[in-house]
Each structure stands twice: as C-alpha cells, then as structure tokens.
Design a protein around this motif. Structure first.
Motif, mmCIF file in Angstrom:
data_model
loop_
_atom_site.group_PDB
_atom_site.id
_atom_site.type_symbol
_atom_site.label_atom_id
_atom_site.label_comp_id
_atom_site.label_asym_id
_atom_site.label_seq_id
_atom_site.Cartn_x
_atom_site.Cartn_y
_atom_site.Cartn_z
ATOM 1 N N UNK A 58 0.835 -1.205 0.000
ATOM 2 C CA UNK A 58 0.000 0.000 0.000
ATOM 3 C C UNK A 58 0.867 1.252 0.000
ATOM 4 N N UNK A 59 1.855 1.301 0.893
ATOM 5 C CA UNK A 59 2.688 2.494 0.998
ATOM 6 C C UNK A 59 3.457 2.742 -0.299
ATOM 7 N N UNK A 60 3.921 1.682 -0.945
ATOM 8 C CA UNK A 60 4.599 1.841 -2.233
ATOM 9 C C UNK A 60 3.637 2.364 -3.289
ATOM 10 N N UNK A 61 2.411 1.819 -3.324
ATOM 11 C CA UNK A 61 1.436 2.246 -4.326
ATOM 12 C C UNK A 61 1.069 3.716 -4.146
ATOM 13 N N UNK A 62 0.912 4.157 -2.902
ATOM 14 C CA UNK A 62 0.597 5.558 -2.657
ATOM 15 C C UNK A 62 1.734 6.454 -3.139
ATOM 16 N N UNK A 63 2.963 6.026 -2.924
ATOM 17 C CA UNK A 63 4.110 6.815 -3.385
ATOM 18 C C UNK A 63 4.148 6.884 -4.908
ATOM 19 N N UNK A 64 3.920 5.762 -5.552
ATOM 20 C CA UNK A 64 3.936 5.730 -7.012
ATOM 21 C C UNK A 64 2.829 6.600 -7.593
ATOM 22 N N UNK A 65 1.670 6.580 -6.932
ATOM 23 C CA UNK A 65 0.528 7.368 -7.413
ATOM 24 C C UNK A 65 0.618 8.840 -7.020
ATOM 25 N N UNK A 66 1.636 9.191 -6.239
ATOM 26 C CA UNK A 66 1.807 10.584 -5.851
ATOM 27 C C UNK A 66 0.855 11.057 -4.783
ATOM 28 N N UNK A 67 0.337 10.115 -3.980
ATOM 29 C CA UNK A 67 -0.560 10.515 -2.900
ATOM 30 C C UNK A 67 0.210 11.345 -1.872
#
Length: 366
Positions: free
Chosen positions: A91-100
């Motif tokens: 989750x934390x990686x996905x948020x970073x990739x998505x620019x959250x």
C-alpha cells in the motif's frame, strides 16, 4: 453487522509463545467467533521480525487454513502492526507511485503477490481485505493496531528509544498530525527490523535480550539476585542520561502499573493528535486488554473511549502463577455489534497458568 476483533497473535514467533499454535486454543476462538459477519485481525498477526519470511509464514499457515474452514464466506480484514509492518508495504509503495500526498486513517488495498496473496489463498472461502493504518467499523468506531503510540510512550523500550532518536533530528509529530507524520519516524525502524530477521541465523530461542532485561528490571521475585538489584539501582541514572541526550521524557519506573499508565496516556495523546478522540478507538499493541470489568472507562478528551483487545501471547515475563490472571492474560476477543459500545470477552480465563506454560514451554512438564 457483528464484527469480531483480535490482535497480537504473533503467529510463528520462534519462542512458541503464540498460543494459537495449539489446536485446542484455536477451537476455543473459532467457537466464539463462529457467528461473526466480519473478522478484524488488528495487527501483529504474523511475527515477521523474529524468523525469515518463509519459516514465519509456514508456521502460521495452519491457523489461516482452519480459520477459513471455520468461518466460511466472510470478510477478514487484516490491519498490519509493527511486527508485520511488511504487509503494509504494498500500500505504501502504491501511494508513493501514485503521488498521494499523505496517508489517511483508512486505506483498503488488494492482497499483493507474496505473503498477502498466500494468506488469502489459505483462507479458502473467506475473503482477505487488508487495510492500513486502521479501519472504520462504524461511524463512531475506529480500529488500528496502535503502534503509533510508541512515539508518545514514556516506557524506555528499545523501539521507543529508537523512535526518540529519530525524532531528535526530525522532530515530533505536530499537534494536528496525520499517519504520514508517524510513518516518517517509524517506517525506517520497521524496515530495518524486518531486514535483520531475514539474514540472522535461524535458531530457536526462548528469550531474547530484551525480554531478559525486562525480567531483571520488572520481575516480581521476592528475593532478586545481586545482578538484578544492581541493574535496578543504576537504571534511573541511565534513563536520566538518555533523556538528556535525546531530549526525551522516559521514566525509570517499569513496574506493571507504570507500564499501564504510560500506555494509556500515550493512547490518549495519539487519538488527540489524529483528531479521533470523539469516537470509540480500538487498539492492540500493548497486549494489555481493557478496560477490564473492574476498571472505569478509558475516557478520551472529546467524549470518545479507548479500548484494547489484548493479545494471544503467553509471555512468562508478564504472567505469573496465581489468581486472578494478570491484565496481560491472552485470549481476548472484542466485539462491535449494532450501535452498542465495543465489548470484550476473555476466552482463556479457565486455562490455568500451568497449562499455558506447558503449551509454550513443554520442558516445564519435567
């Protein structure tokens, strides 16, 4: 919806203190939660800081397979804690990739290939739905593992001292904080602890240095050894020096009442900074279930209530013979039903000290 919540299972821990290893204890739990519409595993479900990932998962597998068979087609929400923080990394990686820009109070995410996908498969008909750092169970009930309180604890545990060291340079979370403010301090610590477990030699050990230290400092023996007396005498001086170095406020009182007061105060501070002190907040992490039947409610500043769903670990440091069992006695389930306040059920009160001791340490039978 009837929601059952359990936390701090520490499945697969090398010390064998995870009582749900035992098929009989698993049956007691499954009978209690058989009528649940949803099960929340509130953090530290699998011990991922003790053995490499493969052995930890393999030792945990029987629990998940039997859980799926017992519960059938229901939702199982897994909320990672500090000992299984690796499960939040997708989750934390996905948020970073998505620019959250920030981590909110609740994020649901898909079980990624790897440990989460394996757990989902083991659960069979049950559906795994991870969430982090917490999950709203009702508009007035929020559940999170509670590991963020380590930034506010006055208890000088190694993890709290490490967090204080980082905050010495990065600063503390602001008065109006988000989970991102806590992750900035804690995520590096969790990554280091997980990485260390992957490369350390695989060896079974009953007590690590941290637990032996607590046995010396917080033990309840009537006649402490000379070593213990010397350690207790010098401990306040060491804590004073540590506080000066880190500009921290750790206390030197590590008796059970002091540990409880520190945990409660830290929980209140956490809910206040996150702005959730007006609802029921359910945590685990401290392994101290409550409030117990004889205790007053744990009130929060804006009218909310704090609850702790205990653990499923029998640690000899905190469990001593006698009645009634200590506040850290394992086997607590927390229920959230309709519009009623959360309630707790203690399932292992009829399991004597000697029975649980033999379960986690078969050598004690001799």
């Amino acid at each position: 919806m009837r929601t059952a919540i359990i936390s701090d299972l520490h499945l697969g821990v090398a010390s064998d203190e995870d009582v749900l290893r035992d098929a009989g204890v698993r049956r007691v739990l499954f009978e209690e939660i058989a009528g649940a519409d949803r099960l929340v595993l509130l953090g530290d479900v699998i011990e991922l800081r003790n053995l490499p990932l493969g052995p930890s998962l393999e030792r945990s597998r029987p629990f998940f397979e039997e859980l799926g068979e017992a519960l059938g087609e229901i939702e199982v929400t897994l909320v990672p804690g500090n000992h299984d923080a690796r499960l939040a990394e997708p989750l934390l990686d996905a948020l970073s990739i998505d620019g959250e820009p920030a981590l909110g109070l609740q994020h649901h995410y898909t079980p990624a290939p790897g440990p989460l996908a394996m757990i989902d498969q083991w659960l069979g008909p049950a559906r795994l739905r991870p969430a982090y750092p917490g999950v709203w169970l009702r508009d007035d009930v929020y559940a999170t593992h509670g590991h963020y309180i380590d930034l506010h604890l006055s208890l000088p545990r190694a993890e709290c001292v490490a967090a204080a060291t980082i905050m010495r340079f990065l600063g503390k979370p602001p008065q109006q904080a988000t989970p991102t403010d806590y992750e900035r301090v804690l995520r590096p610590l969790y990554g280091f602890a997980y990485g260390l477990a992957q490369v350390m030699p695989v060896r079974r050990r009953r007590n690590g240095p941290g637990e032996r230290a607590w046995e010396i400092l917080a033990g309840e023996k009537e006649a402490p050894t000379m070593r213990a007396r010397a350690a207790r005498a010098g401990f306040p001086l060491a804590i004073g020096g540590l506080n000066k170095l880190l500009r921290a406020d750790f206390g030197s009182d590590v008796t059970p009442p002091a540990i409880f007061r520190s945990g409660l105060a830290a929980g209140i501070e956490l809910t206040t900074r996150l702005g959730i002190d007006d609802v029921h907040v359910i945590t685990g992490h401290t392994h101290r279930g409550g409030p117990l039947p004889h205790e007053p409610e744990w009130a929060l500043p804006r009218g909310g209530r704090l609850h702790n769903t205990g653990s499923w670990v029998f640690a000899t440091t905190f469990h001593h013979p006698g009645r009634p069992p200590s506040p850290y006695w394992p086997g607590t389930v927390t229920w959230v039903e309709d519009d009623q306040p959360p309630r707790r059920v203690q399932l292992l009160l009829d399991h004597p000290h000697v029975v649980l001791l033999e379960l986690v340490n078969p050598a004690s039978r001799q």
